[in-house]
Write an enzyme that holds these catalytic residues in place. Structure first.
Site, mmCIF file in Angstrom:
data_model
loop_
_atom_site.group_PDB
_atom_site.id
_atom_site.type_symbol
_atom_site.label_atom_id
_atom_site.label_comp_id
_atom_site.label_asym_id
_atom_site.label_seq_id
_atom_site.Cartn_x
_atom_site.Cartn_y
_atom_site.Cartn_z
ATOM 1 N N GLY A 14 -8.447 -39.328 -38.271
ATOM 2 C CA GLY A 14 -8.271 -40.900 -38.028
ATOM 3 C C GLY A 14 -7.202 -41.574 -38.781
ATOM 4 C CB SER A 15 -3.818 -40.609 -40.200
ATOM 5 O OG SER A 15 -3.187 -40.104 -39.228
ATOM 6 C CG ASN A 16 -2.366 -42.335 -35.360
ATOM 7 O OD1 ASN A 16 -1.512 -42.798 -34.917
ATOM 8 N ND2 ASN A 16 -2.371 -40.962 -34.853
ATOM 9 C CG LEU A 92 -9.969 -33.328 -30.242
ATOM 10 C CD1 LEU A 92 -10.518 -32.277 -31.080
ATOM 11 C CD2 LEU A 92 -8.704 -33.226 -29.841
ATOM 12 C CE LYS A 93 -16.534 -33.515 -27.533
ATOM 13 N NZ LYS A 93 -16.621 -32.177 -27.363
ATOM 14 C CG ASN A 109 -4.480 -40.391 -25.623
ATOM 15 O OD1 ASN A 109 -4.927 -40.316 -26.780
ATOM 16 N ND2 ASN A 109 -3.912 -39.422 -25.143
ATOM 17 C CG HIS A 111 -0.047 -36.306 -26.398
ATOM 18 N ND1 HIS A 111 -1.321 -35.457 -26.354
ATOM 19 C CD2 HIS A 111 0.901 -35.381 -26.028
ATOM 20 C CE1 HIS A 111 -0.945 -34.065 -26.271
ATOM 21 N NE2 HIS A 111 0.472 -33.893 -26.071
ATOM 22 C CG ASP A 152 -2.841 -35.510 -23.406
ATOM 23 O OD1 ASP A 152 -3.282 -36.442 -23.719
ATOM 24 O OD2 ASP A 152 -3.015 -34.227 -23.578
ATOM 25 C CD GLU A 181 0.981 -39.163 -33.597
ATOM 26 O OE1 GLU A 181 -0.367 -39.395 -33.425
ATOM 27 O OE2 GLU A 181 1.041 -37.950 -33.759
HETATM 28 C C1 GRF Z 1 -2.413 -37.493 -33.330
HETATM 29 O O1 GRF Z 1 -1.289 -36.637 -33.643
HETATM 30 C C2 GRF Z 1 -2.539 -37.845 -32.098
HETATM 31 O O2 GRF Z 1 -1.122 -38.304 -31.139
HETATM 32 C C3 GRF Z 1 -3.248 -36.980 -31.391
HETATM 33 O O3 GRF Z 1 -4.236 -36.484 -32.402
HETATM 34 C C4 GRF Z 1 -3.555 -36.644 -33.693
HETATM 35 C C5 GRF Z 1 -4.695 -37.568 -34.375
HETATM 36 O O4 GRF Z 1 -4.322 -37.651 -35.728
HETATM 37 N N1 GRF Z 1 -3.914 -37.536 -30.082
HETATM 38 P P1 GRF Z 1 -5.075 -38.633 -36.436
HETATM 39 O O5 GRF Z 1 -6.608 -38.425 -36.423
HETATM 40 O O6 GRF Z 1 -4.881 -40.208 -36.164
HETATM 41 O O7 GRF Z 1 -4.744 -38.412 -38.042
#
Ligand code: GRF
Length: 201
Positions: A14-16, A92-93, A109, A111, A152, A181
């Site tokens: 969940g860093s994003n 991941l789903k 999304n 990627h 994707d 990201e």
């Molecule tokens: C990221 O690299 C994103 O692009 C991919 O999964 C990773 C998730 O990282 N879909 P985080 O959970 O946001 O740290």
């Protein structure tokens, strides 16, 4: 400006999610993350949600008697929270087709590669960066796209290139890509909430 109501879908760190939340808290995005949806009860993203007092819900297909109940639950929670936009961030789903249809061009999304390369089933996490290195690519990068029924795929909104270095390991590459990201996802979410993203016809 109207504040858009956002749901972030995660399965892991969940860093994003946190990068977007931080920009929101700086007042830069006319949006609010009102809900975190995790497919994984052990996702670290849940700790981040607690830190920011963001509601979270764990929804995992396996916990439902049948697929239909699972989809209904997802639909209900999105309705209850009056969600305008869904942001997938390490989810991941597959998003059920019913929801993709209902939220057409309202699901994004991110990627960690330059799609359509290195996307699709099995291409997540460190696997992506391993594949990029094994192929001897000079560049990789980040893609943000609208979500359709396949993994994707769907119209691309933005891509940012990242140079592959000679000594990169999958881990160093992953780290560098992740930094990018964290910059571009909040930037695109800002545009989305301001109604400034070009919606495909
Ligand atoms: C990221 O690299 C994103 O692009 C991919 O999964 C990773 C998730 O990282 N879909 P985080 O959970 O946001 O740290």
């Amino acid at each position: 400006m109207e504040i858009k109501r956002l749901a972030v879908f995660v399965s892991g760190s969940g860093s994003n999610f946190e990068a977007i939340q931080k920009e929101i808290m700086k007042g830069k995005i006319p949006g609010k993350i009102v809900l975190l949806v995790s497919s994984n009860p052990n996702a670290y993203a849940i700790e981040r949600a607690k830190k920011y007092k963001i509601d979270y819900v764990i929804i995992n297909e396996k916990d439902f008697k049948n697929y239909n109940d699972y989809v209904l639950k997802l639909e209900k929670v999105l309705e209850d929270y009056k969600i305008d936009y869904i942001l997938l961030a390490g989810y991941l789903k597959k998003v059920p087709a019913e929801i993709v249809k209902k939220y057409k061009f309202r699901i994004l999304n991110i990627h960690p590669a330059l799609l359509p390369k290195y996307g699709g089933k099995g291409m997540f996490g460190i696997n992506v960066h391993k594949a990029v290195l094994e192929a001897g690519e000079k560049f990789t990068g980040v893609t943000i796209h609208f979500v359709d029924e396949e993994y994707d795929r769907g119209p691309i909104i933005i891509q940012k290139k990242v140079k592959v270095k000679k000594n990169d390991t999958p881990e160093t590459l992953q780290k560098r890509v992740l930094k990018v990201e964290h910059k571009i996802y909040p930037y695109i979410v800002k545009k989305l909430c301001k109604g400034k993203l070009r919606i495909p016809d």
